[in-house]
Design a protein around this motif. Sequence first.
Motif, PDB file in Angstrom:
ATOM      1  N   ASP A 142     103.335  82.776 -25.481  1.00  0.00           N
ATOM      2  CA  ASP A 142     104.231  84.027 -25.307  1.00  0.00           C
ATOM      3  C   ASP A 142     105.206  83.979 -23.996  1.00  0.00           C
ATOM      4  O   ASP A 142     106.009  84.188 -24.006  1.00  0.00           O
ATOM      5  CB  ASP A 142     103.299  85.334 -25.253  1.00  0.00           C
ATOM      6  CG  ASP A 142     102.757  85.550 -26.403  1.00  0.00           C
ATOM      7  OD1 ASP A 142     103.435  85.092 -27.546  1.00  0.00           O
ATOM      8  OD2 ASP A 142     101.694  86.309 -26.748  1.00  0.00           O
ATOM      9  N   GLU A 143     104.283  83.242 -23.083  1.00  0.00           N
ATOM     10  CA  GLU A 143     104.772  83.376 -21.645  1.00  0.00           C
ATOM     11  C   GLU A 143     106.419  82.338 -21.771  1.00  0.00           C
ATOM     12  O   GLU A 143     107.269  82.757 -21.236  1.00  0.00           O
ATOM     13  CB  GLU A 143     104.050  82.972 -20.617  1.00  0.00           C
ATOM     14  CG  GLU A 143     102.957  83.919 -20.347  1.00  0.00           C
ATOM     15  CD  GLU A 143     101.965  83.243 -19.298  1.00  0.00           C
ATOM     16  OE1 GLU A 143     101.912  82.168 -18.930  1.00  0.00           O
ATOM     17  OE2 GLU A 143     100.826  84.172 -18.852  1.00  0.00           O
TER      18      GLU A 143
ATOM     19  N   THR B 111     109.339  83.900 -23.519  1.00  0.00           N
ATOM     20  CA  THR B 111     110.252  84.679 -22.562  1.00  0.00           C
ATOM     21  C   THR B 111     111.171  83.640 -21.897  1.00  0.00           C
ATOM     22  O   THR B 111     112.338  84.376 -21.549  1.00  0.00           O
ATOM     23  CB  THR B 111     109.176  85.575 -21.659  1.00  0.00           C
ATOM     24  OG1 THR B 111     108.233  86.532 -22.545  1.00  0.00           O
ATOM     25  CG2 THR B 111     110.057  86.659 -20.822  1.00  0.00           C
ATOM     26  N   THR B 112     110.737  82.828 -21.313  1.00  0.00           N
ATOM     27  CA  THR B 112     111.466  82.083 -20.713  1.00  0.00           C
ATOM     28  C   THR B 112     112.835  81.479 -21.327  1.00  0.00           C
ATOM     29  O   THR B 112     113.843  81.303 -21.211  1.00  0.00           O
ATOM     30  CB  THR B 112     110.458  80.849 -19.860  1.00  0.00           C
ATOM     31  OG1 THR B 112     109.576  81.526 -19.193  1.00  0.00           O
ATOM     32  CG2 THR B 112     111.648  79.817 -19.026  1.00  0.00           C
TER      33      THR B 112
ATOM     34  N   GLU C 126     114.051  82.582 -24.217  1.00  0.00           N
ATOM     35  CA  GLU C 126     115.167  83.700 -24.439  1.00  0.00           C
ATOM     36  C   GLU C 126     115.976  83.976 -23.191  1.00  0.00           C
ATOM     37  O   GLU C 126     117.334  84.186 -23.562  1.00  0.00           O
ATOM     38  CB  GLU C 126     114.478  85.048 -24.829  1.00  0.00           C
ATOM     39  CG  GLU C 126     113.543  84.849 -26.078  1.00  0.00           C
ATOM     40  CD  GLU C 126     112.576  86.181 -26.249  1.00  0.00           C
ATOM     41  OE1 GLU C 126     112.743  87.019 -25.411  1.00  0.00           O
ATOM     42  OE2 GLU C 126     112.145  86.530 -27.267  1.00  0.00           O
ATOM     43  N   GLU C 127     115.548  84.117 -22.072  1.00  0.00           N
ATOM     44  CA  GLU C 127     116.401  84.060 -20.739  1.00  0.00           C
ATOM     45  C   GLU C 127     117.506  83.007 -20.808  1.00  0.00           C
ATOM     46  O   GLU C 127     118.701  82.942 -20.555  1.00  0.00           O
ATOM     47  CB  GLU C 127     115.708  84.232 -19.508  1.00  0.00           C
ATOM     48  CG  GLU C 127     114.771  85.362 -19.527  1.00  0.00           C
ATOM     49  CD  GLU C 127     113.742  85.493 -18.144  1.00  0.00           C
ATOM     50  OE1 GLU C 127     113.771  84.451 -17.611  1.00  0.00           O
ATOM     51  OE2 GLU C 127     113.097  86.489 -18.244  1.00  0.00           O
TER      52      GLU C 127
END
Length: 701
Positions: A271-272, A275-276, A278-279
């Motif tokens: 999950d972490e 997020t990276t 997507e950015e």
Amino acid sequence: MRIVHLPEPPASPARRRRSLAVLALGAAIVALGSPALAVPSAITYTAWLIGADGEPVVDAPAEVVVTLWDAEAGGASIGADADSEVYFDAGYLQVVLDGVDVAALGAGLWAEVTVDGETFEPRQRIVSVPYALEAGRVRFPTGPVAPEPTSSGELWYDSAAGVLRVFDGTMWVQAVDAYSRVESDSRFAAKGVEETVGQLSTGQTGINQTLAGQAGSIDAIQTAASELTGRVETLESGAEDHAVRIGALESTSDDHTDRLTALEAAGTSTDERLTTLEETDVDQETALGNLQQSDQDAASERSALQEALDCARACGQLEATSCHVQTCDAGACVESATPLADGAACVTRFGAGQCSAGSCRWLGNGAPGVYGIGLTYLSGRLSISCHDQPCSPANPGYAVVPSGASNSAGNVTLRVDSADHYFDDAKSAPGTPKSIAGNTFGTTAGVDWPSTAPRPFFLYAVDGDGTDAGVAFGLSPDPTLQALPASDSIAYRNQPAASQSDSTFFAMSDASAALLNGRPVLLIGRIRMYKDGVVGGQPNDSWWVQPLAPPMDGIGAQHVALTSSFPNGQMGAAAGSRLWGGEGTVPEFASTSYQYRLGTDGYCDIEVWLSGDGGVDGAGPTSRVRITLPYAVAGLGANGGGGSLIYGVGESIFQFQPATGLARADFYVPSDTPPAWKSLFLSQFPDGVRAINGHLRYRAF
């Protein structure tokens, strides 16, 4: 009476002649074995005699002769015959033919029957039973010494041992043990014994095959039992394997539980990382937008460059064909008012050209002919067209005219870029001048040349002034023109020629006679026209164009052979006739035909068929019979002309004698006194049978 060769006598009364119905043609007795047995050489002929009423002849004697022949018709008798008085019992006939030549049977025999002197045909072929006579010649050798065999199966009667032997391919063996002499009946008995033994052998073979089949079945049962035992052992071994696999699966399940726990722990780390990512994706989309904008700018620049290039190419092509400078303005070619210099290279649809006064002119290919030129006939106007459109500077055609007296330098390429080459005929719109009216072209003035027999006219291109600009077109009945005639024989639109003849030329323009006088021409086509001699009660000689019908009409049509009809009353002929009406009374014919063909070499061939009494007899004892011609005579052909005619005194041959410079020819017939040929006069065609059939070839131009 009649002979009907059927298995029983027919009962049809429809046929009323005597006949004989044949039942059979005898039988022969044949013996096999000893050659001492004789074969009878007689056969029996059996038939019914049928009377004229279709019923068998009852209780009537007749003299019957039956002979044998070696052919169905003709041939020779072989000698066997029966000649006797026969008493018919209910029409039944039986005679015996003795002395039959057995050797003749192989080639075929036919029986011929004669009853009371009447021979019945056809002969009947002897078939089937009579050929048993041939068996009389069948023998096998007999003697104490074995003969030399030629093939297996040959027989030999051993007279020393009293037995019948057969050759088995290696040696002679005894054929039958139970007999010392074989007659015809004993041969069939031995065959029966052999068949019985064969049947017993066949039965024993069947029993053996049955026992063999039962033994095979027992072996199959034993094999199946062994296979079942093997399958049981395989199943027991498989059960043990299944137990081992169950244990292994239970152990694997424990491993899966451990792996699931590890994956759950790794999920948090995933999950972490998501997020990276997507950015990072947002940053990449921004960069992509920038790249797309740059690509659009580049495409616009390329499009502008392509438009400029296309315009430049198009302008260059237009400049090469229009002989005017072309420049690009907002992607479109704009023509400059200043033309290219004379002599600058340019391109026409026919090939390379040169600029002249701002127009591209084809240089020509050196071969006389027309290029891009056609004919159009619409609403009574015949006009020269270019590429099926009106000729113009933007749509020109060309004609290459051979050199002439006014053009000694060579061929001239004439540019046709004007729509002014035309004329209007009598079918033109009301109020339009009939520009070709008033010209006879050598025909009889004021007399129709009907539409049922249109006259051929030949189309020419004219070198008007020795340059490509001085072009003219026109037509004439003369297909041999190399240059135009004198000015008084040239007509123009609405201006008839002062001198009318077969060679009068009509110019399809308003040019002056002085300009065209003697100019060189090129024959390019042919049309057909007819005329009204009188219009509105006044002689007018107004011509009409026959609707164009390729290949007989149009550019190049002069090379297609054309047969035309010559009308009545023309070229000096009497009204309703093709005979010259200058003197006397011409005879009329019930049936008339007159056809001619004019070639581009100037020779004219005519065919004339006039026959039957048309109601008016010839009159004039000193008036010659003359026939009119489609064109005036310029000279005789190589073969002259003539034919046959009937004119009161019977049929005779004749000769044509054309009159030079006139459109007529005289008839000459043989004479018993000098001169050898004499004139034929109108009075020699009185009431009765009359005919003129002939051919003439003469030079018209």
